[in-house]
Design an enzyme around this catalytic site. Structure first.
Site, short mmCIF file in Angstrom:
data_model
loop_
_atom_site.label_atom_id
_atom_site.label_comp_id
_atom_site.label_asym_id
_atom_site.label_seq_id
_atom_site.Cartn_x
_atom_site.Cartn_y
_atom_site.Cartn_z
N ARG A 7 2.74 -18.21 9.22
CA ARG A 7 3.83 -17.27 9.44
C ARG A 7 3.97 -16.34 8.26
O ARG A 7 3.81 -16.74 7.11
CB ARG A 7 5.15 -18.04 9.61
CG ARG A 7 6.35 -17.13 9.85
CD ARG A 7 7.66 -17.88 9.73
NE ARG A 7 7.89 -18.40 8.39
CZ ARG A 7 8.33 -17.67 7.35
NH1 ARG A 7 8.55 -16.39 7.50
NH2 ARG A 7 8.51 -18.23 6.18
N VAL A 8 4.23 -15.07 8.57
CA VAL A 8 4.65 -14.09 7.56
C VAL A 8 5.94 -13.46 8.08
O VAL A 8 6.22 -13.48 9.28
CB VAL A 8 3.59 -13.01 7.27
CG1 VAL A 8 2.37 -13.62 6.58
CG2 VAL A 8 3.18 -12.27 8.52
N SER A 9 6.71 -12.88 7.15
CA SER A 9 8.02 -12.35 7.52
C SER A 9 7.98 -10.92 8.02
O SER A 9 8.82 -10.52 8.82
CB SER A 9 8.97 -12.43 6.32
OG SER A 9 9.13 -13.76 5.91
N THR A 10 7.05 -10.12 7.51
CA THR A 10 7.06 -8.71 7.87
C THR A 10 5.69 -8.28 8.39
O THR A 10 4.67 -8.91 8.11
CB THR A 10 7.42 -7.82 6.67
OG1 THR A 10 6.45 -8.02 5.64
CG2 THR A 10 8.80 -8.15 6.13
N GLN A 13 2.63 -7.82 5.99
CA GLN A 13 2.00 -8.97 5.34
C GLN A 13 0.79 -9.44 6.15
O GLN A 13 0.69 -9.22 7.35
CB GLN A 13 3.02 -10.11 5.18
CG GLN A 13 4.12 -9.79 4.20
CD GLN A 13 5.14 -10.90 4.12
OE1 GLN A 13 5.60 -11.41 5.12
NE2 GLN A 13 5.50 -11.26 2.90
#
Length: 190
Positions: A7-10, A13
């Site tokens: 998982r990445v937030s944005t 990324q």
């Protein structure tokens, strides 16, 4: 079977490094998503991964903060998975919580400290973002999309009303007038 979760937030990324690490760790399938880790709610790929897994499987994540940014969610997730006889492994944090086994006190302490740091980091990001937004508002800066000049909006609405004769679609009107489709539709509703 080992199942990976990345998982990445944005959007900006990169997930490639996490995916590579998970595959090297022996994951047969990897679920990936770009969404905040503040809560497991709305994290569809995490929920899909959990649904996909069977007793005896291991959920592999590169780091604790990729699984959750809230210490409560983190502990609940690991406990729920262990209750389903699913183990959880964190590659970079060098930790594994085996289903059916009690973790030792040092491992539990370290897990909670790392989880607390992840939550602290998330809280700092939210705090800084809020402060920056408030400072910008105090300086009179407009937040969000720039508003469209009224003459462009009026022109777009005029063209919209003439669609029967001009043959233009809403996309065509938006491109011609530089007024977003959402603005055109919002103005029509008024």
């Amino acid at each position: 079977m080992k199942i990976g979760y990345a998982r990445v937030s944005t959007v900006g990324q990169d997930l490639a490094t996490q995916e590579e690490m998970l595959k090297k760790a022996g994951c047969k399938k990897v679920f990936v998503e770009k969404i905040t880790g503040a809560s497991k709610i709305h994290r569809e790929k995490l929920l899909e991964a959990i649904e996909f897994m069977d007793a005896g499987d291991t959920l592999v994540v590169t780091k604790i903060d990729r699984l959750a940014r809230s210490i409560i969610d983190l502990n609940n997730l690991v406990q729920d998975l262990n209750a389903k006889e699913i183990s959880v492994q964190f590659i970079k944090d060098n930790m594994e919580f085996m289903a059916g086994e009690d973790s030792n006190s040092i491992q539990t302490l370290l897990f909670n400290i790392l989880g607390s740091f992840a939550q602290f980091e998330r809280d700092l990001i939210v705090e800084r973002t809020t402060e920056g937004r408030e400072r910008a508002k105090q300086q009179g800066k407009h937040m969000g999309r720039p508003s469209q000049p009224q003459k462009n909006v009026e022109r777009a609405l005029e063209l919209y009303k003439q669609r029967g004769t001009n043959g233009m679609s809403v996309n065509d009107i938006a491109k011609l007038t530089s007024v977003p489709r959402s603005t055109i539709y919002a103005e029509i509703k008024k």
